[in-house]
Design a protein around this motif. Structure first.
Motif, PDB file in Angstrom:
ATOM      1  N   ALA A 115       0.842  -1.187   0.000  1.00  0.00           N
ATOM      2  CA  ALA A 115       0.000   0.000   0.000  1.00  0.00           C
ATOM      3  C   ALA A 115       0.878   1.238   0.000  1.00  0.00           C
ATOM      4  CB  ALA A 115      -0.912   0.002   1.227  1.00  0.00           C
ATOM      5  N   GLU A 116       0.452   2.252  -0.746  1.00  0.00           N
ATOM      6  CA  GLU A 116       1.226   3.492  -0.807  1.00  0.00           C
ATOM      7  C   GLU A 116       1.195   4.241   0.518  1.00  0.00           C
ATOM      8  OE1 GLU A 116       3.358   4.987  -3.009  1.00  0.00           O
ATOM      9  OE2 GLU A 116       3.292   2.936  -3.731  1.00  0.00           O
ATOM     10  N   CYS A 117       0.060   4.230   1.204  1.00  0.00           N
ATOM     11  CA  CYS A 117      -0.019   4.867   2.520  1.00  0.00           C
ATOM     12  C   CYS A 117      -1.248   4.340   3.230  1.00  0.00           C
ATOM     13  CB  CYS A 117      -0.085   6.386   2.403  1.00  0.00           C
ATOM     14  SG  CYS A 117      -0.115   7.208   4.020  1.00  0.00           S
ATOM     15  N   LEU A 118      -1.075   3.962   4.489  1.00  0.00           N
ATOM     16  CA  LEU A 118      -2.199   3.497   5.295  1.00  0.00           C
ATOM     17  C   LEU A 118      -2.581   4.518   6.360  1.00  0.00           C
ATOM     18  CD1 LEU A 118      -1.286  -0.292   5.666  1.00  0.00           C
ATOM     19  CD2 LEU A 118      -3.006   0.747   4.186  1.00  0.00           C
ATOM     20  N   ALA A 119      -2.017   5.732   6.241  1.00  0.00           N
ATOM     21  CA  ALA A 119      -2.387   6.861   7.095  1.00  0.00           C
ATOM     22  C   ALA A 119      -2.194   6.572   8.577  1.00  0.00           C
ATOM     23  CB  ALA A 119      -3.834   7.281   6.821  1.00  0.00           C
ATOM     24  N   ALA A 120      -1.091   5.928   8.906  1.00  0.00           N
ATOM     25  CA  ALA A 120      -0.789   5.645  10.314  1.00  0.00           C
ATOM     26  C   ALA A 120       0.711   5.783  10.544  1.00  0.00           C
ATOM     27  CB  ALA A 120      -1.274   4.258  10.704  1.00  0.00           C
TER      28      ALA A 120
END
Length: 232
Positions: free
Chosen positions: A122-127
């Motif tokens: 995933a490019e970003c999981l916002a964590a």
């Protein structure tokens, strides 16, 4: 595929949530709904959404291919997503993803031969405050290493459902899709997790308190100014 009566009834419930003449707004939850039955959004699923909403299959397909949560080919019960964006990647996400890829024998967006596990980076999981992170069916496992990531996947293969760092007990991708379509988790209250925010999440708030930083007051009832009014 002929969708079940349960799915058809739920589709009508979803559409009923929206004002008359605005049923097209139901497309996103409807895509989750068909994914909950098939495990992905198939051509039949696209046709079902188009027919029930009175729009074209091209219009449905344009939405289904835009969002990564809608899978366009059969996906495993367990969607394992490893963040490989900059923060997570350099802190161990790249290493964890590589270890899983080698162990499972699959690459990005590929599913194991038994059809149980789909792996993706995933490019970003916002964590970022819990980096490196991975998710299983969108539930978070924080500060993973290649060893802990492998351990988690092996538990899934053994039929276990490891407890996420934050959130409820794991459910399959199809079960998760039902919830994303807007229907309650029917496994009971014992699967619900509720606890305080983690230390990394609270750090910014504590720094703001220490230095007296606060967000200016805002009245949510303030009307949004039109472009001409904003200039004056």
């Amino acid at each position: 595929m002929v969708f079940s009566e349960v799915t058809r009834e739920r589709a009508q419930q979803i559409i009923a949530r929206y004002p008359e003449g605005r049923s097209r707004s139901a497309l996103l939850p409807l895509l989750h709904l068909v994914q909950s039955e098939e495990g992905y959004v198939s051509p039949d699923g696209v046709a079902f959404c188009a027919e029930i909403l009175g729009i074209t299959k091209a219009q449905v397909g344009a939405v289904a291919t835009f969002y990564t949560m809608y899978k366009r080919k059969p996906t495993g019960d367990w969607l394992v997503s490893v963040c490989t964006n900059t923060m997570c990647g350099v802190l161990g996400g790249d290493k964890a993803y590589q270890a899983l890829s080698e162990y499972l024998g699959v690459g990005h967006d590929e599913t194991t031969a038994d059809g149980k596990i789909t792996l993706e980076h995933a490019e970003c999981l916002a964590a970022c405050d819990y980096a490196p992170v991975m998710t299983v069916n969108y539930e978070f496992f924080d500060q993973v290493t290649d060893e802990t990531a492998l351990s988690l996947v092996k538990q899934l293969q053994n039929g276990d459902r490891p407890q996420p760092t934050r959130g409820t007990r794991l459910c399959t991708l199809k079960e998760m899709a039902v919830q994303l379509a807007g229907f309650a988790d029917d496994r009971g209250d014992d699967v619900i997790a509720d606890g305080p925010a983690g230390e990394p999440t609270l750090s910014g708030n504590r720094l703001a308190e220490r230095f007296g930083i606060a967000v200016p007051g805002f009245d949510p009832e303030t009307p949004i100014a039109k472009k001409d009014e904003a200039k004056s």
